[in-house]
Design a protein around this motif. Structure first.
Motif, PDB file in Angstrom:
ATOM      1  N   LYS A   1       0.825  -1.215   0.000  1.00  0.00           N
ATOM      2  CA  LYS A   1       0.000   0.000   0.000  1.00  0.00           C
ATOM      3  C   LYS A   1       0.855   1.260   0.000  1.00  0.00           C
ATOM      4  O   LYS A   1       0.645   2.188   0.782  1.00  0.00           O
ATOM      5  CB  LYS A   1      -0.954  -0.010   1.194  1.00  0.00           C
ATOM      6  N   THR A   2       1.818   1.288  -0.899  1.00  0.00           N
ATOM      7  CA  THR A   2       2.724   2.433  -1.023  1.00  0.00           C
ATOM      8  C   THR A   2       2.817   2.837  -2.485  1.00  0.00           C
ATOM      9  O   THR A   2       3.087   1.991  -3.342  1.00  0.00           O
ATOM     10  CB  THR A   2       4.127   2.085  -0.483  1.00  0.00           C
ATOM     11  N   HIS A   3       2.591   4.128  -2.760  1.00  0.00           N
ATOM     12  CA  HIS A   3       2.557   4.596  -4.140  1.00  0.00           C
ATOM     13  C   HIS A   3       3.154   6.001  -4.225  1.00  0.00           C
ATOM     14  O   HIS A   3       3.479   6.628  -3.215  1.00  0.00           O
ATOM     15  CB  HIS A   3       1.121   4.591  -4.673  1.00  0.00           C
ATOM     16  N   TYR A   4       3.240   6.484  -5.452  1.00  0.00           N
ATOM     17  CA  TYR A   4       3.863   7.794  -5.713  1.00  0.00           C
ATOM     18  C   TYR A   4       3.080   8.917  -5.040  1.00  0.00           C
ATOM     19  O   TYR A   4       1.854   8.982  -5.129  1.00  0.00           O
ATOM     20  CB  TYR A   4       3.932   8.053  -7.214  1.00  0.00           C
ATOM     21  N   HIS A   5       3.793   9.798  -4.371  1.00  0.00           N
ATOM     22  CA  HIS A   5       3.174  10.991  -3.798  1.00  0.00           C
ATOM     23  C   HIS A   5       4.266  12.013  -3.528  1.00  0.00           C
ATOM     24  O   HIS A   5       5.309  11.688  -2.953  1.00  0.00           O
ATOM     25  CB  HIS A   5       2.441  10.664  -2.497  1.00  0.00           C
ATOM     26  N   GLN A   6       4.006  13.257  -3.929  1.00  0.00           N
ATOM     27  CA  GLN A   6       5.018  14.299  -3.781  1.00  0.00           C
ATOM     28  C   GLN A   6       5.218  14.729  -2.329  1.00  0.00           C
ATOM     29  O   GLN A   6       6.222  15.340  -1.993  1.00  0.00           O
ATOM     30  CB  GLN A   6       4.635  15.508  -4.632  1.00  0.00           C
ATOM     31  N   LYS A   7       4.279  14.386  -1.453  1.00  0.00           N
ATOM     32  CA  LYS A   7       4.383  14.828  -0.063  1.00  0.00           C
ATOM     33  C   LYS A   7       5.043  13.786   0.833  1.00  0.00           C
ATOM     34  O   LYS A   7       4.731  13.698   2.008  1.00  0.00           O
ATOM     35  CB  LYS A   7       3.006  15.203   0.472  1.00  0.00           C
ATOM     36  N   ARG A   8       5.943  12.983   0.276  1.00  0.00           N
ATOM     37  CA  ARG A   8       6.765  12.115   1.119  1.00  0.00           C
ATOM     38  C   ARG A   8       7.700  12.984   1.927  1.00  0.00           C
ATOM     39  O   ARG A   8       7.935  14.135   1.606  1.00  0.00           O
ATOM     40  CB  ARG A   8       7.514  11.091   0.271  1.00  0.00           C
ATOM     41  N   ARG A   9       8.245  12.434   3.008  1.00  0.00           N
ATOM     42  CA  ARG A   9       9.061  13.259   3.900  1.00  0.00           C
ATOM     43  C   ARG A   9      10.428  13.591   3.309  1.00  0.00           C
ATOM     44  O   ARG A   9      10.979  14.662   3.551  1.00  0.00           O
ATOM     45  CB  ARG A   9       9.237  12.547   5.252  1.00  0.00           C
ATOM     46  N   LYS A  10      11.008  12.664   2.550  1.00  0.00           N
ATOM     47  CA  LYS A  10      12.311  12.918   1.947  1.00  0.00           C
ATOM     48  C   LYS A  10      12.450  12.037   0.716  1.00  0.00           C
ATOM     49  O   LYS A  10      11.751  11.024   0.578  1.00  0.00           O
ATOM     50  CB  LYS A  10      13.442  12.664   2.944  1.00  0.00           C
ATOM     51  N   PRO A  11      13.341  12.376  -0.195  1.00  0.00           N
ATOM     52  CA  PRO A  11      13.434  11.604  -1.448  1.00  0.00           C
ATOM     53  C   PRO A  11      14.060  10.229  -1.270  1.00  0.00           C
ATOM     54  O   PRO A  11      13.644   9.268  -1.904  1.00  0.00           O
ATOM     55  CB  PRO A  11      14.295  12.493  -2.350  1.00  0.00           C
ATOM     56  N   ASN A  12      15.068  10.127  -0.400  1.00  0.00           N
ATOM     57  CA  ASN A  12      15.835   8.876  -0.277  1.00  0.00           C
ATOM     58  C   ASN A  12      15.331   8.035   0.888  1.00  0.00           C
ATOM     59  O   ASN A  12      16.098   7.585   1.736  1.00  0.00           O
ATOM     60  CB  ASN A  12      17.317   9.181  -0.105  1.00  0.00           C
ATOM     61  N   GLN A  13      14.025   7.790   0.910  1.00  0.00           N
ATOM     62  CA  GLN A  13      13.441   7.030   2.014  1.00  0.00           C
ATOM     63  C   GLN A  13      13.816   5.559   1.929  1.00  0.00           C
ATOM     64  O   GLN A  13      13.912   4.987   0.845  1.00  0.00           O
ATOM     65  CB  GLN A  13      11.914   7.171   2.004  1.00  0.00           C
ATOM     66  N   SER A  14      14.002   4.959   3.090  1.00  0.00           N
ATOM     67  CA  SER A  14      14.173   3.510   3.151  1.00  0.00           C
ATOM     68  C   SER A  14      12.813   2.857   2.937  1.00  0.00           C
ATOM     69  O   SER A  14      11.770   3.516   3.033  1.00  0.00           O
ATOM     70  CB  SER A  14      14.722   3.111   4.517  1.00  0.00           C
ATOM     71  N   PRO A  15      12.778   1.557   2.658  1.00  0.00           N
ATOM     72  CA  PRO A  15      11.476   0.894   2.503  1.00  0.00           C
ATOM     73  C   PRO A  15      10.562   1.094   3.709  1.00  0.00           C
ATOM     74  O   PRO A  15       9.373   1.377   3.545  1.00  0.00           O
ATOM     75  CB  PRO A  15      11.870  -0.570   2.323  1.00  0.00           C
ATOM     76  N   LYS A  16      11.086   0.960   4.914  1.00  0.00           N
ATOM     77  CA  LYS A  16      10.262   1.128   6.110  1.00  0.00           C
ATOM     78  C   LYS A  16       9.673   2.528   6.175  1.00  0.00           C
ATOM     79  O   LYS A  16       8.480   2.702   6.485  1.00  0.00           O
ATOM     80  CB  LYS A  16      11.100   0.850   7.357  1.00  0.00           C
ATOM     81  N   GLU A  17      10.474   3.535   5.878  1.00  0.00           N
ATOM     82  CA  GLU A  17       9.995   4.921   5.944  1.00  0.00           C
ATOM     83  C   GLU A  17       8.906   5.174   4.910  1.00  0.00           C
ATOM     84  O   GLU A  17       7.919   5.866   5.184  1.00  0.00           O
ATOM     85  CB  GLU A  17      11.176   5.878   5.728  1.00  0.00           C
TER      86      GLU A  17
ATOM     87  N   ILE B   1       6.868   2.834   3.517  1.00  0.00           N
ATOM     88  CA  ILE B   1       5.685   2.027   3.832  1.00  0.00           C
ATOM     89  C   ILE B   1       4.913   2.643   4.991  1.00  0.00           C
ATOM     90  O   ILE B   1       3.675   2.642   4.991  1.00  0.00           O
ATOM     91  CB  ILE B   1       6.101   0.580   4.137  1.00  0.00           C
ATOM     92  N   GLU B   2       5.615   3.196   5.978  1.00  0.00           N
ATOM     93  CA  GLU B   2       4.929   3.836   7.100  1.00  0.00           C
ATOM     94  C   GLU B   2       4.064   5.001   6.639  1.00  0.00           C
ATOM     95  O   GLU B   2       2.990   5.253   7.194  1.00  0.00           O
ATOM     96  CB  GLU B   2       5.950   4.314   8.130  1.00  0.00           C
ATOM     97  N   GLN B   3       4.512   5.712   5.612  1.00  0.00           N
ATOM     98  CA  GLN B   3       3.743   6.842   5.090  1.00  0.00           C
ATOM     99  C   GLN B   3       2.759   6.433   3.997  1.00  0.00           C
ATOM    100  O   GLN B   3       1.807   7.154   3.713  1.00  0.00           O
ATOM    101  CB  GLN B   3       4.687   7.892   4.496  1.00  0.00           C
ATOM    102  N   GLY B   4       3.055   5.295   3.360  1.00  0.00           N
ATOM    103  CA  GLY B   4       2.249   4.887   2.214  1.00  0.00           C
ATOM    104  C   GLY B   4       2.534   5.730   0.992  1.00  0.00           C
ATOM    105  O   GLY B   4       1.761   5.741   0.033  1.00  0.00           O
ATOM    106  N   ARG B   5       3.669   6.405   0.983  1.00  0.00           N
ATOM    107  CA  ARG B   5       3.978   7.314  -0.122  1.00  0.00           C
ATOM    108  C   ARG B   5       5.491   7.432  -0.315  1.00  0.00           C
ATOM    109  O   ARG B   5       6.270   7.305   0.630  1.00  0.00           O
ATOM    110  CB  ARG B   5       3.367   8.694   0.122  1.00  0.00           C
TER     111      ARG B   5
END
Length: 721
Positions: free
Chosen positions: A134-150, A152-156
């Motif tokens: 349940k993780t997809h493209y979204h411009q409002k992610r916290r940072k560009p180089n997120q780890s998988p866990k980061e 998935i926690e946001q879903g974005r």
């Protein structure tokens, strides 16, 4: 071992460090092959990791990587250099070091257990893994180089975060994979990141951008073809665990040179210096014929066209951008036949291509389509349907006015942000008023266009066609909104899975009513300060729904009813945890006007994308009835108020409950069921009936004619008799 220990000591490590413990454990558990793999991993580790990563972390990563090598057929015979560099590493770029491998192996392994090759497995992961997490493209992610866990926690995540996930998912099942990207396209539009996997050579794909065309297809191929190998800013790089001097450009951390890279620009570049326009004409029995078509280049990129019929000027023809000496093919939809030219090469100076229908080969006819052919068939049929009334649709958009029978829907609009890769979002925002003179409702309408500002998208404030109290939930609203949405999809590059509904006061009344009965058209909906009247919430099963209300908004008991409806949604979600996603904000002490606090609805809605093929559907007919809801279709004119239907999918079994009339249809798409295998249908507890179905252009065309929604287009159907 002795020389390697000396090297460790040379960089300041003692024998008792986690790295040394890991190296010793690798040899004990896995012998020489484990020792060799561990040495490679440690030799190229970033210095920061040396001091922060535990021996247990490294050992688990090695154990699971070697397990995958023995488990999956495509991994067993990999050369050590490929396995070490592109399967074994625990990280891709400079993301946070998470222990992702065990979780990803457990999730990805079952998905690819029947795959016959690394390419097929990678395609399956790109198609299904992002839905699973349940993780997809979204411009409002916290940072560009997120780890998988980061992520998935946001879903974005954006392209880099999604690419890291796909690389790690591939590596978890023994597929060599790496991130590829450019710091800046040559046209200055920004950077981009995608993925390459190894299957007897490197092949590329966009992360969470599955296409049935296969690998080596993507929206970015034309831009990549213009990259410049000798210009670092415009070159294309692939990540590498081993570091031979070239660094992967981390645009978010340009001072960090610890990630190795390989310059792979030459594999993507094409000669674009001699682009020119090629006109296309299609002839049948000597007469020009109109037909939708696709020009497909050697990378799988497409350009759409519609050929002109004989009544047009001889030189009036669609013109396409081509590159001399490059290979292309043309595919047309003519009647129920999918036809294709032989591959051809454009010569320099060639300006017109005349094609005889008799020389086209049949790719598929009305009897059968393969799964891989459906995407192009839908695209062609979509073009065909648009062409029938394109002028009228364009006029409606230009005039911002749609008339059906005696009702006219006008609107104001604003556009925000840059266009995403998959198309713009659409926000329909209904004004308040109702039961008032036209001038009052006009003021409410003009206020609505100023009320909200999405970060991205086309924001529309429609003017209700009437001035009655129920101005937003009368029967003419549904078809008018459907036409508006379809026009925006057809001609304004709107993503059909990113359409949102909202409304204030009387507009909120409309959201209560429209959201459940049109849930299959929207990605999310938000109700502000409205009254639900007698609407049922059951139809919201697959539509994220938000309630915003002033705690002191006591007129018509709106505040108390909002609290009751919130409780009802909680109970529905408790009984059905995969459905009824909701948010409720009842602002204590605030009256009917919530001082703009309800604007928090927009970022909440924006994180959701419509799923047109959910595994469960709950449908309750309102006083305004519909013939279709998600993948259920009733015969025209048979829908009745208060009828309730439920449908679910489990493997290859579809279970239906409700008063389905004879001739009702179950609409099928490979997004939620395997059409190549028999399908069992259980209707109201009766014994299952087995159906074998085939994908067909006829089904596609019929569906798009009824609803111009390519993302929700079925490719096959079962008729209930």
């Amino acid at each position: 071992m002795k020389s390697f220990v000396i090297w460790l000591l040379g960089i300041g490590l003692a024998v008792s460090t986690p790295v040394e413990t890991f190296l010793e454990d690798a040899t004990k558990k896995h012998g020489e092959r484990g020792s060799k793999a561990a040495r490679f991993l440690v030799e190229h580790m970033p210095k920061k990791d040396m001091a922060t990563i535990s021996a247990a972390f490294l050992s688990e990563n090695l154990d699971l990587a070697l397990q995958a090598r023995e488990t999956f057929p495509w991994a067993k015979n990999l050369p050590d250099e490929l396995f070490f560099n592109d399967v074994l590493p625990y990280a891709v770029l400079d993301e946070t070091r998470d222990p992702w491998r065990a979780d990803f192996l457990a999730k990805a392994g079952p998905l690819v257990k029947e795959a016959g090759s690394a390419s097929e497995a990678a395609q399956i992961l790109n198609r299904d893994f992002f839905k699973l997490i349940k993780t997809h493209y979204h411009q409002k992610r916290r940072k560009p180089n997120q780890s998988p866990k980061e992520s998935i926690e946001q879903g974005r995540a954006t392209c880099t975060g999604l690419s890291i996930i796909l690389v790690d998912a591939c590596r978890a099942v023994g597929i060599p994979a790496r991130v590829v990207g450019t710091p800046m396209w040559t046209n200055g539009r920004g950077n981009h990141t995608w993925v390459e996997i190894w299957d007897d050579g490197w092949h590329f794909t966009g992360a969470d951008e599955y296409t049935a065309k296969g690998l080596n297809h993507g929206w970015f191929t034309k831009d990549a073809g213009k990259a410049e190998s000798g210009t670092p800013r415009h070159a294309i790089y692939a990540s590498s665990w081993s570091h031979s001097g070239l660094s992967f450009p981390l645009v978010w951390a340009p001072e960090n040179h610890q990630v190795g890279a390989v310059n792979v620009t030459d594999r993507y570049v094409t000669d674009n210096t001699k682009e020119h326009q090629l006109g296309v004409r299609l002839f049948s029995d000597g007469q020009r014929q109109q037909a939708p078509g696709l020009l497909i280049d050697q990378n799988g990129s497409t350009q759409s066209l519609i050929t002109k019929a004989g009544t047009t000027d001889h030189n009036d023809m669609p013109r396409l951008t081509v590159i001399p000496k490059s290979e292309y093919r043309l595919r047309f939809l003519v009647g129920n036949d999918l036809l294709e030219t032989q591959p051809f090469t454009v010569t320099e100076g060639e300006s017109t291509l005349d094609i005889k229908r008799s020389e086209l080969k049949t790719v598929a006819d009305k009897r059968a389509l393969t799964k891989e052919e459906t995407a192009e068939a839908i695209q062609l049929a979509h073009l065909e349907v648009i062409a029938k009334d394109q002028k009228e649709r364009r006029r409606e958009l230009e005039e911002k006015s749609i008339t059906q029978q005696d009702k006219t829907l006008k609107w104001l609009e604003k556009t925000f942000g840059e266009t995403p890769e998959k198309g713009r979002s659409l926000w329909i925002s209904m004004h308040g008023g109702g039961g008032a003179p036209a001038a009052v409702n006009d003021r409410q309408w003009k206020n609505q266009i100023r009320l909200y500002q999405p970060e991205e998208g086309i924001y529309i404030a429609p003017r209700a066609p009437t001035d009655t109290w129920d101005l937003w939930h009368q029967g003419h609203i549904d078809p008018l909104f459907s036409r508006l949405i379809e026009n925006m999809i057809a001609l304004r590059n709107v993503d059909p899975d990113k359409v949102y509904l909202m409304g204030y006061s009387a507009g909120g009344d409309g959201v209560w009513q429209l959201a459940p009965r049109m849930a299959d058209r929207f990605a999310a909906a938000s109700m502000m300060a409205g009254h639900p009247n007698q609407t049922s919430l059951l139809g919201l099963r697959n539509l994220p729904f938000a309630i915003f209300m002033g705690g002191a908004d006591s007129a018509y008991n709106r505040n108390k009813i909002a609290a009751r409806k919130t409780a009802e949604l909680k109970e529905l979600q408790k009984a059905d945890p995969d459905g009824y996603t909701h948010l409720s904000r009842i602002y204590e002490g605030l009256p009917h006007w919530m001082n703009g606090r309800d604007a928090e609805a927009l970022p909440w809605m924006a994180k959701y994308t419509r799923n047109p093929w959910p595994d469960k559907v709950v449908w309750v007919q309102d006083n305004v009835t519909h013939d279709r809801f998600y993948w259920l279709q009733l015969p025209q004119g048979t829908a009745k108020k208060n009828d309730q239907f439920e449908a679910s999918v489990n493997g290859q079994t579809i279970t239906l409950k409700g008063p389905f009339p004879k001739g009702s249809e179950v609409l099928l798409n490979d997004a939620f069921i395997d059409i190549d295998r028999p399908i069992d249908v259980v209707l109201n507890g009766a014994p299952a009936r087995r159906h074998e179905v085939a994908r067909s252009i006829e089904v596609i065309r019929d569906a798009l004619t009824k609803r111009l929604d390519p993302a929700a287009c079925p490719t096959a159907r079962i008729v209930l008799d």
